[in-house]
Design a protein around this motif. Structure first.
Motif, PDB file in Angstrom:
ATOM      1  N   SER B  27       0.782  -1.235   0.188  1.00  0.00           N
ATOM      2  CA  SER B  27      -0.011  -0.104  -0.182  1.00  0.00           C
ATOM      3  C   SER B  27       0.905   1.239  -0.077  1.00  0.00           C
ATOM      4  N   ARG B  28       1.488   1.563   0.737  1.00  0.00           N
ATOM      5  CA  ARG B  28       2.917   2.279   0.577  1.00  0.00           C
ATOM      6  C   ARG B  28       3.216   2.866  -1.230  1.00  0.00           C
ATOM      7  N   SER B  29       3.976   1.669  -1.191  1.00  0.00           N
ATOM      8  CA  SER B  29       4.617   1.797  -3.053  1.00  0.00           C
ATOM      9  C   SER B  29       3.159   2.148  -3.206  1.00  0.00           C
ATOM     10  N   PHE B  30       1.957   2.396  -3.154  1.00  0.00           N
ATOM     11  CA  PHE B  30       0.952   3.093  -4.296  1.00  0.00           C
ATOM     12  C   PHE B  30       0.960   4.186  -3.807  1.00  0.00           C
ATOM     13  N   HIS B  31       0.857   4.755  -3.056  1.00  0.00           N
ATOM     14  CA  HIS B  31       0.293   6.074  -2.316  1.00  0.00           C
ATOM     15  C   HIS B  31       1.530   7.182  -2.828  1.00  0.00           C
ATOM     16  N   TYR B  32       1.287   8.655  -2.816  1.00  0.00           N
ATOM     17  CA  TYR B  32       1.905   9.478  -2.835  1.00  0.00           C
ATOM     18  C   TYR B  32       3.339   9.494  -1.864  1.00  0.00           C
ATOM     19  N   GLY B  33       4.539  10.066  -2.096  1.00  0.00           N
ATOM     20  CA  GLY B  33       5.266   9.577  -1.567  1.00  0.00           C
ATOM     21  C   GLY B  33       5.952  10.946  -0.604  1.00  0.00           C
ATOM     22  N   ASP B  34       7.290  10.451  -0.227  1.00  0.00           N
ATOM     23  CA  ASP B  34       8.216  12.371   0.170  1.00  0.00           C
ATOM     24  C   ASP B  34       8.275  12.946  -1.021  1.00  0.00           C
ATOM     25  N   GLN B  35       8.188  14.424  -0.314  1.00  0.00           N
ATOM     26  CA  GLN B  35       8.407  15.207  -2.316  1.00  0.00           C
ATOM     27  C   GLN B  35       9.786  15.005  -2.161  1.00  0.00           C
ATOM     28  N   LEU B  36      10.918  15.025  -1.485  1.00  0.00           N
ATOM     29  CA  LEU B  36      12.364  15.129  -1.438  1.00  0.00           C
ATOM     30  C   LEU B  36      12.011  13.952  -3.037  1.00  0.00           C
ATOM     31  N   GLY B  37      11.292  12.958  -2.726  1.00  0.00           N
ATOM     32  CA  GLY B  37      12.400  11.418  -3.230  1.00  0.00           C
ATOM     33  C   GLY B  37      12.195   9.887  -2.091  1.00  0.00           C
ATOM     34  N   SER B  38      11.879   8.790  -2.876  1.00  0.00           N
ATOM     35  CA  SER B  38      12.007   7.614  -1.644  1.00  0.00           C
ATOM     36  C   SER B  38      13.417   8.032  -1.032  1.00  0.00           C
ATOM     37  N   GLN B  39      13.273   7.453   0.291  1.00  0.00           N
ATOM     38  CA  GLN B  39      14.644   7.866   1.198  1.00  0.00           C
ATOM     39  C   GLN B  39      15.561   6.448   0.870  1.00  0.00           C
ATOM     40  N   ALA B  40      15.363   5.754   0.318  1.00  0.00           N
ATOM     41  CA  ALA B  40      16.416   4.355   0.271  1.00  0.00           C
ATOM     42  C   ALA B  40      16.785   4.874  -1.109  1.00  0.00           C
TER      43      ALA B  40
END
Lengths: 361, 361
Positions: B27-40
């Motif tokens: 579900s996390r990968s479907f939703h809006y993400g961090d505005q900076l982009g993925s942390q990893a």
């Protein structure tokens, strides 16, 4: 709010389409694409919009963007100058306000009543506005569907003043009680409407895919500015979604979700009746994935929403959607990703917070 | 130009990563993400930049964007106002010029010599410029690598005037003769540098993935504007590329491509010597995926390029890269996607066109 039922997404089908397209990538799919987006994708969207939303459009008028936000941003860059005045709905979508502010425009909040944007008042306030931003299918956040007469009033205003209408048709796919009304773009005979749509609600937000339907004589200006902004949209998912739609999965998914969201919507409305009673008014439950609960004045929605969030109860304060002075108090409640069974407890939690009780989860 | 050797891309490995991530979407990968982009992803990029490009950066300073174009556009929105003056390299990258024009800035073309941007002349022309846009690793289009002393001169200027340096480090991964020089960002001790990188050249353009390394005190402003522009980057490919880098495929791919591009570069340089002879000067063959052939004045590069395109011979006229009056004539020639065996014939074709001969075939 804005969350979709990701657990219901047909991931199997999606994965197989993704795998197929990845295996079949050729040199064309690696390279920069058309600034408007993939031809096949735009044709698919044009067909969908003509039938489902009675738009008058060709693929050559469609530009693929990363979502309604970029569509709005692009439209502002093409249509507006610093100091341009723009009608926005009051209350309305705060991220639209943010775009116009970023473009140095002066927003003119125009009240929304049970027929949608009050065009007559808009004309009184600022007849010469360069553009109007509206969400006619399911006004955000009040959920009104703009009446046919208002739509024609708005189109007449745009035509007589040479202004633009930016129509954000989000949530148009999910209607539970009435039939959808034709889009403004479909009613427009003078090419004054820029139509914005997104796949964030009907597929999923992290996809970052949406589209703008552009009046033919503006297409070149949109292309020029888009080229300087980010050259072209990413290629891969355009191909995947083209097949997802073309093979019928999209229509099937929307039908399934409409049933699911209707259930969740009813569960939420019932719980609100039971738990919150007459103190509140439910607005905009006829469509979409969220509704608004208006509270009696005196309530402090921001404060309550803040306390609620500490209990992992996420609400959006209605007062935050107002640009002007007299905000109504209430909450925008999304039910897209909340299981039917979990809704009563959540509403009870909200009730307790409104009563000022500590919630013993 | 800008085309990569897509037939050499490790599509098998890529496909299996794509398939894996698609199956594992939650579900996390479907939703809006961090505005900076993925942390990893940002941590992976930060590690890569610290080791490969000697940057001083943390993941918290990195914003994922759709490529260097959006990075540039964002930087302009954050750093510049209408009327701000900006140094650009003369000759330089036309799409950078387009962004500054879109932002209503006044560009100040600053000549490039064999050491890169002529900082002293820039100061004479307009000391108080708000920003300077530079491509120090492999100046576009002349291919100069900015000398260390010029780098320090530029950093001193930025520090003393409170100006910004926008460093586009495209092509830094492919160097054939000298070792890479430390990036401006890595030499900067005063947080005056905005560093831009892209995966378009090292992976493929339609991916639409790049990044900006932002001075810590500007991060919030970048986030605010990015949020209004397009909310956040698409999620999926960030995860895929994170693993592609983390599992060593990225480094391996760059090593292989460096060998391949060096061969093609040599083939092109040799053919130019044989076919075009002394009439021309080859510039910028030490790095990247393109070089520039400068012609004796009097040649008409735009006209020849136009005729060449009718023979499916794609070149970019050097004169098009100039903002000011006295453009040099020549061609920017990309060799990234041209097989070694096809290069001599193409150069011969160009030679015939320069001779005004009709090219048979």
């Amino acid at each position: 709010m804005g969350q979709v039922a990701t657990d219901q997404f047909p991931l199997q089908i999606w994965s197989s389409l993704v795998a197929r397209h990845c295996r079949n990538m050729d040199s064309r799919s690696f390279h920069y694409g058309d600034q408007l987006g993939s031809q096949a994708f735009r044709e698919t969207i044009a067909r969908y919009l003509r039938t489902a939303r009675s738009l008058r459009c060709e693929a050559s008028q469609i530009m693929i963007v990363s979502g309604s936000q970029q569509a709005l941003e692009l439209s502002a860059r093409v249509l507006l100058d610093r100091g341009s005045r723009v009608w926005i709905e009051e209350p309305g979508y705060w991220l639209a306000k943010a775009v116009f502010a970023l473009a140095g425009c002066r927003v003119v909040p125009v009240p929304v009543d049970e027929e949608g944007l009050d065009v007559a008042t808009g004309i009184k306030l600022c007849r010469r506005a360069r553009a109007a931003f509206v969400t006619p299918s399911h006004q955000f956040p009040l959920g009104v569907s703009m009446s046919a007469s208002r739509r024609f009033q708005l189109l007449d205003w745009a035509q007589s003043t040479g202004s633009w209408i930016i129509e954000d048709d989000y949530d148009s796919e999910y209607r539970y009680e009435s039939l959808p009304i034709a889009s403004l773009q479909g009613l427009d005979t003078n090419a004054r409407v820029i139509y914005i749509g997104t796949f964030s609600k009907v597929l999923f937000p992290s996809l970052r895919l949406g589209y703008v339907v552009i009046p033919p004589d503006l297409v070149d200006r949109f292309i020029a500015i888009r080229g300087a902004m980010d050259i072209c949209p990413p290629g891969f998912y355009q191909e995947v979604v083209t097949d997802f739609i073309g093979e019928g999965h999209f229509a099937r998914h929307i039908r399934r979700m409409r049933v699911l969201y209707r259930e969740r919507r009813s569960a939420l409305v019932n719980s609100i009746d039971e738990e919150l009673g007459n103190g509140v008014e439910v607005l905009g439950g006829e469509a979409g994935m969220h509704l608004t609960v208006a509270l009696a004045n005196g309530a402090r929605d921001v404060e309550v929403a803040e306390r609620a969030s500490r209990q992992k109860l996420w609400t959006w304060p209605l007062s935050r959607c107002y640009a002007g002075q007299k905000p109504r108090q209430g909450f925008v409640l999304g039910y897209g990703s909340t299981a039917k069974a979990d809704i009563p407890r959540s509403v009870r939690g909200l009730h307790d917070l409104l009563q000022g009780k500590r919630n013993s989860k």
